[in-house]
Structures are given as structure tokens and as C-alpha cells.
Scaffold this motif. Sequence first.
Motif, short mmCIF file in Angstrom:
data_model
loop_
_atom_site.label_atom_id
_atom_site.label_comp_id
_atom_site.label_asym_id
_atom_site.label_seq_id
_atom_site.Cartn_x
_atom_site.Cartn_y
_atom_site.Cartn_z
N PRO A 23 0.83 -1.21 0.00
CA PRO A 23 0.00 0.00 0.00
C PRO A 23 0.86 1.25 0.00
O PRO A 23 1.95 1.28 0.57
CB PRO A 23 -0.80 -0.12 1.30
CG PRO A 23 -0.03 -1.06 2.15
CD PRO A 23 0.71 -1.97 1.22
N ILE A 24 0.36 2.29 -0.65
CA ILE A 24 1.10 3.54 -0.72
C ILE A 24 1.15 4.18 0.66
O ILE A 24 2.18 4.66 1.11
CB ILE A 24 0.44 4.50 -1.74
CG1 ILE A 24 0.54 3.88 -3.13
CG2 ILE A 24 1.09 5.86 -1.71
CD1 ILE A 24 -0.22 4.65 -4.18
N PHE A 25 0.01 4.17 1.33
CA PHE A 25 -0.06 4.71 2.67
C PHE A 25 -0.34 3.57 3.63
O PHE A 25 -1.07 2.65 3.31
CB PHE A 25 -1.20 5.73 2.80
CG PHE A 25 -1.06 6.91 1.89
CD1 PHE A 25 -0.05 7.83 2.10
CD2 PHE A 25 -1.91 7.11 0.84
CE1 PHE A 25 0.10 8.92 1.27
CE2 PHE A 25 -1.78 8.19 0.01
CZ PHE A 25 -0.77 9.10 0.22
N GLY A 26 0.22 3.65 4.82
CA GLY A 26 -0.11 2.68 5.83
C GLY A 26 -1.50 2.95 6.36
O GLY A 26 -2.14 3.94 6.04
N LYS A 27 -2.00 2.06 7.21
CA LYS A 27 -3.36 2.23 7.74
C LYS A 27 -3.46 3.50 8.56
O LYS A 27 -4.46 4.21 8.49
CB LYS A 27 -3.74 1.03 8.60
CG LYS A 27 -4.05 -0.20 7.80
CD LYS A 27 -4.54 -1.32 8.69
CE LYS A 27 -4.88 -2.55 7.86
NZ LYS A 27 -5.37 -3.63 8.68
N LYS A 28 -2.42 3.81 9.31
CA LYS A 28 -2.46 5.02 10.14
C LYS A 28 -2.50 6.27 9.26
O LYS A 28 -3.28 7.19 9.51
CB LYS A 28 -1.24 5.06 11.05
CG LYS A 28 -1.25 6.20 12.02
CD LYS A 28 -0.06 6.14 12.96
CE LYS A 28 -0.10 7.30 13.94
NZ LYS A 28 1.03 7.28 14.85
N SER A 29 -1.70 6.29 8.21
CA SER A 29 -1.69 7.44 7.31
C SER A 29 -3.03 7.62 6.62
O SER A 29 -3.51 8.74 6.44
CB SER A 29 -0.61 7.28 6.25
OG SER A 29 0.66 7.22 6.85
N ARG A 30 -3.66 6.50 6.22
CA ARG A 30 -4.97 6.59 5.56
C ARG A 30 -6.03 7.14 6.51
O ARG A 30 -6.85 7.95 6.12
CB ARG A 30 -5.39 5.22 5.03
CG ARG A 30 -4.68 4.87 3.74
CD ARG A 30 -5.20 3.59 3.19
NE ARG A 30 -4.48 2.52 3.89
CZ ARG A 30 -4.74 1.24 3.79
NH1 ARG A 30 -5.71 0.83 3.03
NH2 ARG A 30 -4.04 0.35 4.43
N SER A 31 -6.02 6.68 7.76
CA SER A 31 -7.03 7.18 8.69
C SER A 31 -6.79 8.65 9.02
O SER A 31 -7.75 9.42 9.16
CB SER A 31 -7.04 6.34 9.97
OG SER A 31 -5.81 6.45 10.65
N GLU A 32 -5.52 9.06 9.10
CA GLU A 32 -5.23 10.48 9.33
C GLU A 32 -5.66 11.32 8.13
O GLU A 32 -6.20 12.41 8.30
CB GLU A 32 -3.74 10.68 9.60
CG GLU A 32 -3.29 10.14 10.95
CD GLU A 32 -1.79 10.22 11.13
OE1 GLU A 32 -1.08 10.68 10.20
OE2 GLU A 32 -1.31 9.82 12.20
N PHE A 33 -5.44 10.82 6.94
CA PHE A 33 -5.86 11.52 5.73
C PHE A 33 -7.38 11.65 5.69
O PHE A 33 -7.91 12.71 5.37
CB PHE A 33 -5.36 10.79 4.49
CG PHE A 33 -5.81 11.41 3.20
CD1 PHE A 33 -5.22 12.57 2.75
CD2 PHE A 33 -6.83 10.84 2.46
CE1 PHE A 33 -5.64 13.16 1.56
CE2 PHE A 33 -7.26 11.42 1.28
CZ PHE A 33 -6.66 12.58 0.83
N ALA A 34 -8.07 10.58 6.05
CA ALA A 34 -9.54 10.62 6.06
C ALA A 34 -10.04 11.63 7.07
O ALA A 34 -11.00 12.37 6.80
CB ALA A 34 -10.10 9.23 6.36
N LEU A 35 -9.40 11.68 8.23
CA LEU A 35 -9.81 12.64 9.26
C LEU A 35 -9.60 14.08 8.76
O LEU A 35 -10.48 14.93 8.91
CB LEU A 35 -9.01 12.40 10.54
CG LEU A 35 -9.33 13.30 11.72
CD1 LEU A 35 -10.77 13.05 12.19
CD2 LEU A 35 -8.36 13.04 12.86
N GLN A 36 -8.46 14.33 8.15
CA GLN A 36 -8.18 15.67 7.62
C GLN A 36 -9.17 16.02 6.50
O GLN A 36 -9.63 17.16 6.41
CB GLN A 36 -6.75 15.75 7.08
CG GLN A 36 -5.70 15.94 8.13
CD GLN A 36 -5.93 17.21 8.93
OE1 GLN A 36 -6.18 17.16 10.11
NE2 GLN A 36 -5.86 18.34 8.28
N TRP A 37 -9.46 15.06 5.66
CA TRP A 37 -10.41 15.29 4.58
C TRP A 37 -11.77 15.68 5.14
O TRP A 37 -12.39 16.64 4.68
CB TRP A 37 -10.52 14.03 3.72
CG TRP A 37 -11.54 14.14 2.64
CD1 TRP A 37 -12.84 13.73 2.67
CD2 TRP A 37 -11.35 14.74 1.36
NE1 TRP A 37 -13.46 14.02 1.50
CE2 TRP A 37 -12.58 14.64 0.67
CE3 TRP A 37 -10.27 15.33 0.72
CZ2 TRP A 37 -12.74 15.12 -0.62
CZ3 TRP A 37 -10.44 15.81 -0.57
CH2 TRP A 37 -11.66 15.70 -1.22
#
Length: 85
Positions: A51-65
Amino acid sequence: MISVLAQERLLGATLGCAFTGTIVFEQRRRIYESVSYYQSQAASQSQMKEPIFGKKSRSEFALQWNKTVDQIFVPVIEAISSRRW
């Protein structure tokens, strides 16, 4: 009694139907085999990709979005609500 000509036509029709059925069956079998082959290839390739982003990075991105969308659209929603639409 059925005439010889009618028997020949009936035999020709029967053989034609059997031949056509065999061709259609073989073509469908080859299509299904190729589809399952490509699906298994795609599944094995997707398992190999990291994966390009790890699970933590994806959840942080979703929160920011979600925060950004809220900041943009809350004023719009409030303006529409104040007009009682």
C-alpha cells in the motif's frame, strides 16, 4: 413414412445443431477459463503490491479530509438553513 429427402434434412439439421452446440460450448468454456485466469492473476498481483499509505496514514488523511469538507460546507449549510429552504 418419411421420405429420404426429409430424412436427410432432419439428419443435417440434427448434425448442424450438435456442431453449433459444441462450438458454443467450447467458446464459453474458453471464455470462462480466461476470465478466471485473469482474475487469479489480478488477485495475486494485488496481494504483492504494497500500500502507498499505511493504515495510520490513511485514517489520518480521512480525518483531515472530513475536517476540510466540514470547514468548507458548514457555512454553506448554515446560510441555506437560515433562509429556511
